[in-house]
Design a protein around this motif. Structure first.
Motif, PDB file in Angstrom:
ATOM      1  N   GLU A  41       0.989  -1.108  -0.223  1.00 12.69           N
ATOM      2  CA  GLU A  41       0.008   0.000  -0.180  1.00 12.69           C
ATOM      3  C   GLU A  41       0.622   1.378   0.364  1.00 12.69           C
ATOM      4  OE1 GLU A  41      -2.878  -0.178   2.911  1.00 12.69           O
ATOM      5  OE2 GLU A  41      -3.788  -2.171   2.751  1.00 12.69           O
ATOM      6  N   VAL A  42       0.495   2.281  -0.516  1.00 13.92           N
ATOM      7  CA  VAL A  42       1.151   3.552  -0.773  1.00 13.92           C
ATOM      8  C   VAL A  42      -0.052   4.064   0.737  1.00 13.92           C
ATOM      9  CG1 VAL A  42       1.942   5.593  -1.904  1.00 13.92           C
ATOM     10  CG2 VAL A  42       1.806   3.053  -3.560  1.00 13.92           C
ATOM     11  N   TRP A  43       1.639   4.776   1.501  1.00 12.89           N
ATOM     12  CA  TRP A  43       0.757   5.237   2.183  1.00 12.89           C
ATOM     13  C   TRP A  43       1.836   7.079   2.141  1.00 12.89           C
ATOM     14  CZ3 TRP A  43       0.904   2.140   7.871  1.00 12.89           C
ATOM     15  CH2 TRP A  43      -0.791   1.484   8.044  1.00 12.89           C
ATOM     16  N   ASP A  44       0.936   8.511   3.350  1.00 11.67           N
ATOM     17  CA  ASP A  44       1.393   9.475   3.022  1.00 11.67           C
ATOM     18  C   ASP A  44       1.718   9.891   4.619  1.00 11.67           C
ATOM     19  OD1 ASP A  44       2.200  12.157   3.184  1.00 11.67           O
ATOM     20  OD2 ASP A  44       0.825  12.882   1.215  1.00 11.67           O
ATOM     21  N   THR A  45       2.547   9.736   5.037  1.00 18.21           N
ATOM     22  CA  THR A  45       2.808   9.682   6.528  1.00 18.21           C
ATOM     23  C   THR A  45       3.585  11.514   7.113  1.00 18.21           C
ATOM     24  OG1 THR A  45       1.968   7.632   7.347  1.00 18.21           O
ATOM     25  CG2 THR A  45       3.607   9.366   8.644  1.00 18.21           C
ATOM     26  N   SER A  46       3.529  12.191   7.995  1.00 23.10           N
ATOM     27  CA  SER A  46       4.428  13.281   7.937  1.00 23.10           C
ATOM     28  C   SER A  46       5.095  13.705   6.706  1.00 23.10           C
ATOM     29  CB  SER A  46       5.248  12.827   9.022  1.00 23.10           C
ATOM     30  OG  SER A  46       4.736  12.745   9.985  1.00 23.10           O
ATOM     31  N   GLY A  47       4.303  14.109   5.419  1.00 23.64           N
ATOM     32  CA  GLY A  47       4.748  14.500   4.192  1.00 23.64           C
ATOM     33  C   GLY A  47       5.045  13.723   3.318  1.00 23.64           C
ATOM     34  N   LEU A  48       5.377  12.218   3.882  1.00 22.75           N
ATOM     35  CA  LEU A  48       6.416  11.393   3.174  1.00 22.75           C
ATOM     36  C   LEU A  48       5.931  10.512   2.901  1.00 22.75           C
ATOM     37  CD1 LEU A  48       9.691  10.611   5.604  1.00 22.75           C
ATOM     38  CD2 LEU A  48       9.548  12.202   3.997  1.00 22.75           C
ATOM     39  N   ARG A  49       5.966  10.236   1.630  1.00 22.17           N
ATOM     40  CA  ARG A  49       5.801   9.098   1.013  1.00 22.17           C
ATOM     41  C   ARG A  49       6.242   8.018   0.591  1.00 22.17           C
ATOM     42  NH1 ARG A  49       0.791   9.482  -2.407  1.00 22.17           N
ATOM     43  NH2 ARG A  49       0.254   8.464  -3.759  1.00 22.17           N
ATOM     44  N   ARG A  50       5.249   6.963   1.128  1.00 24.16           N
ATOM     45  CA  ARG A  50       6.060   5.556   1.081  1.00 24.16           C
ATOM     46  C   ARG A  50       4.950   4.852   1.211  1.00 24.16           C
ATOM     47  NH1 ARG A  50       6.638   3.755   6.959  1.00 24.16           N
ATOM     48  NH2 ARG A  50       4.644   5.682   7.870  1.00 24.16           N
ATOM     49  N   VAL A  51       5.677   3.168   0.109  1.00 29.66           N
ATOM     50  CA  VAL A  51       5.330   2.148  -0.462  1.00 29.66           C
ATOM     51  C   VAL A  51       5.216   0.773   0.817  1.00 29.66           C
ATOM     52  CG1 VAL A  51       5.206  -0.766  -1.630  1.00 29.66           C
ATOM     53  CG2 VAL A  51       6.013   2.318  -2.521  1.00 29.66           C
ATOM     54  N   VAL A  52       3.993   0.255   1.882  1.00 28.72           N
ATOM     55  CA  VAL A  52       4.528  -0.244   3.007  1.00 28.72           C
ATOM     56  C   VAL A  52       3.869  -1.799   2.700  1.00 28.72           C
ATOM     57  CG1 VAL A  52       3.074  -0.564   5.277  1.00 28.72           C
ATOM     58  CG2 VAL A  52       3.499   1.912   4.284  1.00 28.72           C
ATOM     59  N   TYR A  53       4.311  -2.299   2.943  1.00 27.04           N
ATOM     60  CA  TYR A  53       4.565  -3.985   2.510  1.00 27.04           C
ATOM     61  C   TYR A  53       4.267  -4.741   4.199  1.00 27.04           C
ATOM     62  CZ  TYR A  53       8.053  -2.799  -0.913  1.00 27.04           C
ATOM     63  OH  TYR A  53       8.990  -1.507  -1.794  1.00 27.04           O
ATOM     64  N   PHE A  54       3.329  -5.401   3.658  1.00 22.74           N
ATOM     65  CA  PHE A  54       2.487  -7.094   4.118  1.00 22.74           C
ATOM     66  C   PHE A  54       2.697  -7.947   4.002  1.00 22.74           C
ATOM     67  CE2 PHE A  54       0.320  -2.853   4.551  1.00 22.74           C
ATOM     68  CZ  PHE A  54      -0.165  -2.547   5.615  1.00 22.74           C
ATOM     69  N   TYR A  55       2.955  -8.985   4.315  1.00 21.50           N
ATOM     70  CA  TYR A  55       3.295 -10.446   4.138  1.00 21.50           C
ATOM     71  C   TYR A  55       2.439 -10.780   5.297  1.00 21.50           C
ATOM     72  CZ  TYR A  55       7.629  -9.927   1.311  1.00 21.50           C
ATOM     73  OH  TYR A  55       8.045  -9.180   0.689  1.00 21.50           O
ATOM     74  N   ASP A  56       0.730 -11.798   4.450  1.00 16.72           N
ATOM     75  CA  ASP A  56       0.137 -12.681   6.028  1.00 16.72           C
ATOM     76  C   ASP A  56       0.118 -14.412   6.219  1.00 16.72           C
ATOM     77  OD1 ASP A  56      -1.311 -10.321   7.124  1.00 16.72           O
ATOM     78  OD2 ASP A  56      -2.379 -10.171   4.703  1.00 16.72           O
ATOM     79  N   TYR A  57       1.181 -13.843   6.444  1.00 17.27           N
ATOM     80  CA  TYR A  57       2.300 -15.751   6.752  1.00 17.27           C
ATOM     81  C   TYR A  57       1.048 -16.386   8.155  1.00 17.27           C
ATOM     82  CZ  TYR A  57       4.941 -19.090   8.104  1.00 17.27           C
ATOM     83  OH  TYR A  57       5.788 -20.887   8.449  1.00 17.27           O
ATOM     84  N   GLY A  58       0.589 -17.207   7.208  1.00 19.84           N
ATOM     85  CA  GLY A  58      -0.389 -18.005   8.599  1.00 19.84           C
ATOM     86  C   GLY A  58      -1.736 -16.964   9.505  1.00 19.84           C
TER      87      GLY A  58
END
Length: 203
Positions: free
Chosen positions: A161-178
């Motif tokens: 997902e792309v998040w915008d936090t404190s003026g910084l745009r960043r890609v956030v990764y998620f792994y749903d392992y079990g």
């Protein structure tokens, strides 16, 4: 990614050498922040013929990141000669992994935590004799997780997902392992590791 020997050989050739642990500077956009230096250990070993990775589930009583999935590690202490020593020391304190079991392969690129201002050095190690018996420190670690790399690399458990936090745009990764959701700095570090191995496989 099905052979621990292939994984270790690839990482030896692709990771930054351990002696560079003190030489990587943070980028300008975060260099002015009050950074807190830390290191984590990514312990790789073979179990049932598969390359595996050790992670932990943090204790639910911790003030920050409670209950989250992480790698063993923590803040750099003044007596630590470098982040490699920090990662090995913290792994021993948190899960009872003796430093002599770890053969350090190299370093991944540092990762930054936006909320807590940690500048984290990921140290990758191979455990030729396996992790052995582990004793988690109950005040910090609720569970030790032994995850096969092929399962972590399954694209069906990953999304970003792309998040915008404190003026910084960043890609956030998620792994749903079990039953576990791996995200944040841990997921960024895991994504780095898996990307190196997947790129090697594709060549």
């Amino acid at each position: 990614m099905s052979s621990i020997n292939e994984v270790v050989t690839t990482l030896r050739s692709r990771l930054a050498p351990p002696d560079q642990a003190l030489s990587t500077a943070p980028p300008p956009e975060i260099a002015s922040r009050p950074l807190r230096r830390a290191a984590v250990l990514l312990p790789l070993f073979e179990a049932e013929g598969l390359p595996c990775l050790l992670l932990i589930r943090r204790a639910p009583t911790l003030r920050t990141h409670s209950g989250e999935i992480a790698f063993p590690g923590g803040s750099v202490d003044p007596q630590d000669r470098d982040p490699v020593m920090t990662a090995l020391r913290e792994a021993q304190e948190e899960i009872g992994l003796p430093p002599e079991r770890s053969e350090v392969l190299g370093l991944l690129s540092p990762s930054f935590t936006l909320v807590t201002n940690f500048w984290i050095t990921p140290v990758v190690a191979f455990l030729p004799a396996g992790p052995g018996p582990l004793t988690p420190q109950a005040s910090e670690v609720a569970e030790v997780i032994r995850a096969p790399l092929p399962a972590l690399a399954d694209p069906r458990i990953f999304h970003s997902e792309v998040w915008d936090t404190s003026g910084l745009r960043r890609v956030v990764y998620f792994y749903d392992y079990g039953p576990y959701r791996i995200w944040g700095a841990t997921a960024r570090i895991l994504h780095q590791l898996l990307s190196i191995l997947e790129e090697s496989t594709a060549q």
